[in-house]
Scaffold this motif. Structure first.
Motif, short mmCIF file in Angstrom:
data_model
loop_
_atom_site.label_atom_id
_atom_site.label_comp_id
_atom_site.label_asym_id
_atom_site.label_seq_id
_atom_site.Cartn_x
_atom_site.Cartn_y
_atom_site.Cartn_z
N SER A 123 0.83 -1.21 0.00
CA SER A 123 0.00 0.00 0.00
C SER A 123 0.86 1.26 0.00
CB SER A 123 -0.95 0.00 1.20
OG SER A 123 -0.23 -0.02 2.41
N SER A 226 -6.37 -2.89 -3.87
CA SER A 226 -7.21 -3.40 -4.94
C SER A 226 -7.24 -4.93 -4.88
CB SER A 226 -6.66 -2.94 -6.29
OG SER A 226 -5.39 -3.56 -6.52
N LYS A 227 -8.10 -5.55 -5.67
CA LYS A 227 -8.14 -7.01 -5.72
C LYS A 227 -6.79 -7.56 -6.20
CE LYS A 227 -13.12 -7.60 -6.46
NZ LYS A 227 -14.15 -8.14 -7.38
N GLU A 228 -6.17 -6.87 -7.16
CA GLU A 228 -4.86 -7.30 -7.67
C GLU A 228 -3.81 -7.23 -6.56
OE1 GLU A 228 -1.57 -5.94 -11.07
OE2 GLU A 228 -3.25 -4.63 -10.54
N GLN A 229 -3.82 -6.14 -5.81
CA GLN A 229 -2.85 -5.98 -4.72
C GLN A 229 -3.10 -7.00 -3.62
OE1 GLN A 229 -3.69 -1.91 -3.86
NE2 GLN A 229 -2.21 -1.11 -5.32
N GLN A 230 -4.35 -7.26 -3.30
CA GLN A 230 -4.67 -8.24 -2.27
C GLN A 230 -4.21 -9.63 -2.69
OE1 GLN A 230 -5.84 -7.55 0.87
NE2 GLN A 230 -5.28 -9.71 1.19
#
Length: 252
Positions: A123, A226-230
């Protein structure tokens, strides 16, 4: 004989604040991100072209052998007995973290690891550079280096947690100094809010917060992912949990 400490840190882990802490010792010399220029010349990411040009034009070491020679042999300044290298693992190439080249020099220094939860790292890092894979934030390299130091020395190297450093700085610093066999000094708990000549070229956008700091402070959580980061966090978690399992807990 001088004590040479290499802090293999996750990026965005309060590692620069820790460098400021060591710089507050009268007996210490600080080297900031010695692998950075070498990584950029090897295709690493940079926030913008202007900063890249500034780093490439600098006198920072430009290849692996120059970096490791500096870490193991660079002369101390008069009166200094501690030489401290802040070495973010995101600056280490994967092939350099798990090759015979590591074995040729890494036992000549005291290796310490500073890690942080990947959700906090990603993040924060994404404010400057997009993270495409765990390698971008160095977790595979950190695991490889930890395992290699452990294999070569027969002893698990010390691991510290950013959350402990920010929440209990005195106790964490006392533990850190103990494991590298140097005295803890009260001066390590505070510093002047200013950039340093020892900061790596092009550090300005990365160091804005620490340049305005005077000590360790726990920051509020900002894990907006984001979903990608998660999904990346989920990939990294097993490596992070492996390292954190071996961490040295502050005596609080």
């Amino acid at each position: 004989m001088a004590t040479r400490i290499v802090m293999w840190s996750s990026p965005r882990s309060a590692s620069t604040a820790l460098s400021r802490s060591f710089a507050s010792r009268e007996d210490a010399v600080i080297f900031d991100e010695p692998f950075y220029k070498y990584r950029l010349l090897s295709g690493g990411k940079c926030p913008n072209p202007e900063l890249r040009e500034k780093v490439v034009a600098s006198k920072w070491p430009s290849n692996y052998d120059e970096v490791t020679q500096m870490i193991t042999t660079d002369p101390m300044k008069d009166g200094a007995s501690v030489i401290y290298f802040k070495a973010p693992v995101s600056n280490v190439l994967v092939e350099d973290a798990c090759s015979d080249r590591v074995a040729s020099w890494i036992t000549k220094v005291k290796n310490v690891f500073l890690t942080r939860h990947p959700a906090d790292v990603i993040s924060s890092y994404e404010k400057y550079i997009h993270v495409d894979s765990p390698v971008d934030v160095g977790y595979p390299q950190q695991r490889f280096l930890y395992d290699e130091v452990r294999r070569l020395t027969g002893t698990p190297p010390p691991v510290f947690d950013t959350e402990d450093l920010l929440s209990h700085p005195r106790e964490t610093l006392q533990s850190l100094c103990h494991v590298v066999n140097i005295p803890f000094l009260e001066s390590m708990l505070s510093w002047k809010a200013t950039p340093r000549e020892t900061d790596f070229p092009g550090s300005e956008p990365w160091y804005e917060t620490v340049n305005n700091s005077t000590g360790f402070h726990a920051a509020p959580k900002q894990r907006i992912l984001s979903k990608e980061q998660q999904a990346l966090v989920e990939k990294i978690l097993p490596t992070y949990e492996y390292l954190i399992e071996h961490k040295i807990r502050p005596d609080v």
